[in-house]
Design a protein around this motif. Structure first.
Motif, PDB file in Angstrom:
ATOM      1  N   MET A   1       0.838  -1.185   0.000  1.00 45.46           N
ATOM      2  CA  MET A   1       0.000   0.000   0.000  1.00 45.46           C
ATOM      3  C   MET A   1       0.879   1.242   0.000  1.00 45.46           C
ATOM      4  SD  MET A   1      -3.096  -0.879   2.642  1.00 45.46           S
ATOM      5  CE  MET A   1      -2.043  -1.074   4.051  1.00 45.46           C
ATOM      6  N   ALA A   2       0.715   2.019  -1.019  1.00 46.59           N
ATOM      7  CA  ALA A   2       1.467   3.269  -1.122  1.00 46.59           C
ATOM      8  C   ALA A   2       0.747   4.347  -0.317  1.00 46.59           C
ATOM      9  CB  ALA A   2       1.583   3.693  -2.571  1.00 46.59           C
ATOM     10  N   ARG A   3       1.523   5.185   0.318  1.00 43.35           N
ATOM     11  CA  ARG A   3       0.929   6.286   1.080  1.00 43.35           C
ATOM     12  C   ARG A   3       0.254   7.265   0.131  1.00 43.35           C
ATOM     13  NH1 ARG A   3       5.776   7.179   5.253  1.00 43.35           N
ATOM     14  NH2 ARG A   3       5.064   5.674   6.790  1.00 43.35           N
ATOM     15  N   ASN A   4      -0.937   7.722   0.512  1.00 44.75           N
ATOM     16  CA  ASN A   4      -1.638   8.690  -0.305  1.00 44.75           C
ATOM     17  C   ASN A   4      -2.249   9.816   0.536  1.00 44.75           C
ATOM     18  OD1 ASN A   4      -3.717   7.274   0.861  1.00 44.75           O
ATOM     19  ND2 ASN A   4      -4.640   6.596  -1.047  1.00 44.75           N
ATOM     20  N   VAL A   5      -1.801   9.923   1.791  1.00 44.59           N
ATOM     21  CA  VAL A   5      -2.290  10.968   2.691  1.00 44.59           C
ATOM     22  C   VAL A   5      -1.094  11.835   3.091  1.00 44.59           C
ATOM     23  CG1 VAL A   5      -3.380  11.433   4.912  1.00 44.59           C
ATOM     24  CG2 VAL A   5      -4.147   9.496   3.549  1.00 44.59           C
ATOM     25  N   GLY A   6      -1.171  13.120   2.773  1.00 38.29           N
ATOM     26  CA  GLY A   6      -0.087  14.051   3.071  1.00 38.29           C
ATOM     27  C   GLY A   6      -0.038  14.456   4.535  1.00 38.29           C
ATOM     28  N   SER A   7       0.976  15.204   4.902  1.00 42.83           N
ATOM     29  CA  SER A   7       1.197  15.555   6.307  1.00 42.83           C
ATOM     30  C   SER A   7       0.101  16.468   6.862  1.00 42.83           C
ATOM     31  CB  SER A   7       2.569  16.191   6.498  1.00 42.83           C
ATOM     32  OG  SER A   7       2.657  17.386   5.754  1.00 42.83           O
ATOM     33  N   ALA A   8      -0.332  17.458   6.084  1.00 40.92           N
ATOM     34  CA  ALA A   8      -1.414  18.326   6.569  1.00 40.92           C
ATOM     35  C   ALA A   8      -2.704  17.532   6.710  1.00 40.92           C
ATOM     36  CB  ALA A   8      -1.613  19.495   5.609  1.00 40.92           C
ATOM     37  N   ASP A   9      -2.961  16.656   5.758  1.00 39.88           N
ATOM     38  CA  ASP A   9      -4.142  15.793   5.794  1.00 39.88           C
ATOM     39  C   ASP A   9      -4.088  14.871   7.013  1.00 39.88           C
ATOM     40  OD1 ASP A   9      -6.487  14.618   5.017  1.00 39.88           O
ATOM     41  OD2 ASP A   9      -5.717  13.720   3.176  1.00 39.88           O
ATOM     42  N   LYS A  10      -2.898  14.330   7.299  1.00 33.36           N
ATOM     43  CA  LYS A  10      -2.728  13.464   8.470  1.00 33.36           C
ATOM     44  C   LYS A  10      -3.072  14.209   9.758  1.00 33.36           C
ATOM     45  CE  LYS A  10       0.910  10.225   7.239  1.00 33.36           C
ATOM     46  NZ  LYS A  10       2.260   9.790   7.602  1.00 33.36           N
ATOM     47  N   THR A  11      -2.558  15.425   9.874  1.00 33.93           N
ATOM     48  CA  THR A  11      -2.796  16.216  11.081  1.00 33.93           C
ATOM     49  C   THR A  11      -4.279  16.477  11.279  1.00 33.93           C
ATOM     50  OG1 THR A  11      -0.647  17.277  10.799  1.00 33.93           O
ATOM     51  CG2 THR A  11      -2.223  18.366  12.245  1.00 33.93           C
ATOM     52  N   VAL A  12      -4.960  16.861  10.216  1.00 38.97           N
ATOM     53  CA  VAL A  12      -6.399  17.121  10.300  1.00 38.97           C
ATOM     54  C   VAL A  12      -7.150  15.849  10.673  1.00 38.97           C
ATOM     55  CG1 VAL A  12      -8.430  17.756   8.944  1.00 38.97           C
ATOM     56  CG2 VAL A  12      -6.340  19.085   8.749  1.00 38.97           C
ATOM     57  N   ARG A  13      -6.774  14.723  10.081  1.00 35.52           N
ATOM     58  CA  ARG A  13      -7.448  13.455  10.378  1.00 35.52           C
ATOM     59  C   ARG A  13      -7.260  13.038  11.840  1.00 35.52           C
ATOM     60  NH1 ARG A  13      -8.631   9.848   5.881  1.00 35.52           N
ATOM     61  NH2 ARG A  13      -8.371  11.016   3.961  1.00 35.52           N
ATOM     62  N   VAL A  14      -6.048  13.158  12.345  1.00 36.31           N
ATOM     63  CA  VAL A  14      -5.786  12.745  13.723  1.00 36.31           C
ATOM     64  C   VAL A  14      -6.516  13.654  14.712  1.00 36.31           C
ATOM     65  CG1 VAL A  14      -3.979  12.509  15.478  1.00 36.31           C
ATOM     66  CG2 VAL A  14      -3.625  11.575  13.190  1.00 36.31           C
ATOM     67  N   LEU A  15      -6.468  14.953  14.485  1.00 36.87           N
ATOM     68  CA  LEU A  15      -7.161  15.880  15.385  1.00 36.87           C
ATOM     69  C   LEU A  15      -8.677  15.687  15.328  1.00 36.87           C
ATOM     70  CD1 LEU A  15      -5.104  19.152  14.889  1.00 36.87           C
ATOM     71  CD2 LEU A  15      -5.089  17.606  16.846  1.00 36.87           C
ATOM     72  N   THR A  16      -9.225  15.531  14.129  1.00 37.72           N
ATOM     73  CA  THR A  16     -10.666  15.314  13.982  1.00 37.72           C
ATOM     74  C   THR A  16     -11.065  13.974  14.591  1.00 37.72           C
ATOM     75  OG1 THR A  16     -10.609  16.591  11.942  1.00 37.72           O
ATOM     76  CG2 THR A  16     -12.570  15.263  12.330  1.00 37.72           C
ATOM     77  N   GLY A  17     -10.233  12.968  14.418  1.00 39.85           N
ATOM     78  CA  GLY A  17     -10.502  11.661  15.018  1.00 39.85           C
ATOM     79  C   GLY A  17     -10.497  11.711  16.535  1.00 39.85           C
ATOM     80  N   ALA A  18      -9.576  12.473  17.097  1.00 34.90           N
ATOM     81  CA  ALA A  18      -9.527  12.611  18.554  1.00 34.90           C
ATOM     82  C   ALA A  18     -10.766  13.323  19.078  1.00 34.90           C
ATOM     83  CB  ALA A  18      -8.269  13.367  18.959  1.00 34.90           C
ATOM     84  N   VAL A  19     -11.194  14.369  18.377  1.00 39.18           N
ATOM     85  CA  VAL A  19     -12.399  15.092  18.790  1.00 39.18           C
ATOM     86  C   VAL A  19     -13.629  14.187  18.676  1.00 39.18           C
ATOM     87  CG1 VAL A  19     -13.942  17.002  18.186  1.00 39.18           C
ATOM     88  CG2 VAL A  19     -11.480  17.376  18.303  1.00 39.18           C
ATOM     89  N   ALA A  20     -13.713  13.430  17.592  1.00 37.58           N
ATOM     90  CA  ALA A  20     -14.848  12.512  17.421  1.00 37.58           C
ATOM     91  C   ALA A  20     -14.853  11.446  18.509  1.00 37.58           C
ATOM     92  CB  ALA A  20     -14.802  11.863  16.039  1.00 37.58           C
ATOM     93  N   GLY A  21     -13.687  10.965  18.895  1.00 36.94           N
ATOM     94  CA  GLY A  21     -13.598   9.984  19.978  1.00 36.94           C
ATOM     95  C   GLY A  21     -14.053  10.560  21.302  1.00 36.94           C
ATOM     96  N   LEU A  22     -13.641  11.785  21.569  1.00 42.27           N
ATOM     97  CA  LEU A  22     -14.076  12.436  22.808  1.00 42.27           C
ATOM     98  C   LEU A  22     -15.584  12.687  22.807  1.00 42.27           C
ATOM     99  CD1 LEU A  22     -11.155  14.960  23.367  1.00 42.27           C
ATOM    100  CD2 LEU A  22     -11.670  12.905  24.691  1.00 42.27           C
ATOM    101  N   LEU A  23     -16.123  13.073  21.659  1.00 36.64           N
ATOM    102  CA  LEU A  23     -17.570  13.257  21.552  1.00 36.64           C
ATOM    103  C   LEU A  23     -18.308  11.942  21.797  1.00 36.64           C
ATOM    104  CD1 LEU A  23     -18.127  15.673  18.551  1.00 36.64           C
ATOM    105  CD2 LEU A  23     -18.918  15.976  20.885  1.00 36.64           C
ATOM    106  N   SER A  24     -17.770  10.862  21.238  1.00 40.91           N
ATOM    107  CA  SER A  24     -18.381   9.550  21.435  1.00 40.91           C
ATOM    108  C   SER A  24     -18.412   9.182  22.915  1.00 40.91           C
ATOM    109  CB  SER A  24     -17.601   8.496  20.649  1.00 40.91           C
ATOM    110  OG  SER A  24     -18.109   7.208  20.906  1.00 40.91           O
ATOM    111  N   LEU A  25     -17.303   9.390  23.586  1.00 41.35           N
ATOM    112  CA  LEU A  25     -17.248   9.099  25.022  1.00 41.35           C
ATOM    113  C   LEU A  25     -18.148  10.036  25.814  1.00 41.35           C
ATOM    114  CD1 LEU A  25     -13.427   8.417  25.431  1.00 41.35           C
ATOM    115  CD2 LEU A  25     -15.297   6.744  25.432  1.00 41.35           C
ATOM    116  N   GLY A  26     -18.225  11.294  25.388  1.00 39.47           N
ATOM    117  CA  GLY A  26     -19.106  12.252  26.055  1.00 39.47           C
ATOM    118  C   GLY A  26     -20.565  11.879  25.930  1.00 39.47           C
TER     119      GLY A  26
END
Length: 74
Positions: A1-26
């Motif tokens: 599998m070749a990488r197809n997600v850039g560094s800015a995209d990675k940062t947005v995904r990780v931060l959004t994923g963390a917020v979604a996880g916190l919302l789920s727990l909330g």
């Protein structure tokens, strides 16, 4: 599998994923006043965003032919 997600995209995904996880727990802990059905939705979205952000590979991007990675890794 070749990488197809850039560094800015990675940062947005990780931060959004963390917020979604916190919302789920909330929602599960009744701290956030949203319908309970949204807890698993936020949880699954969180897992998908975190995994794609950490691995640098998005299956949907490969199907659509999108590549936000600036370095050619093929």
């Amino acid at each position: 599998m070749a990488r197809n997600v850039g560094s800015a995209d990675k940062t947005v995904r990780v931060l959004t994923g963390a917020v979604a996880g916190l919302l789920s727990l909330g929602v599960l802990g009744s701290v956030v006043a949203l319908p309970a059905i949204l807890a698993p939705v936020f949880g699954i979205a969180s897992l998908i965003l975190l995994v794609t952000g950490i691995t640098g590979f998005c299956g949907l991007y490969s199907v659509l032919g999108v590549d936000t990675c600036s370095v050619d890794t093929r």
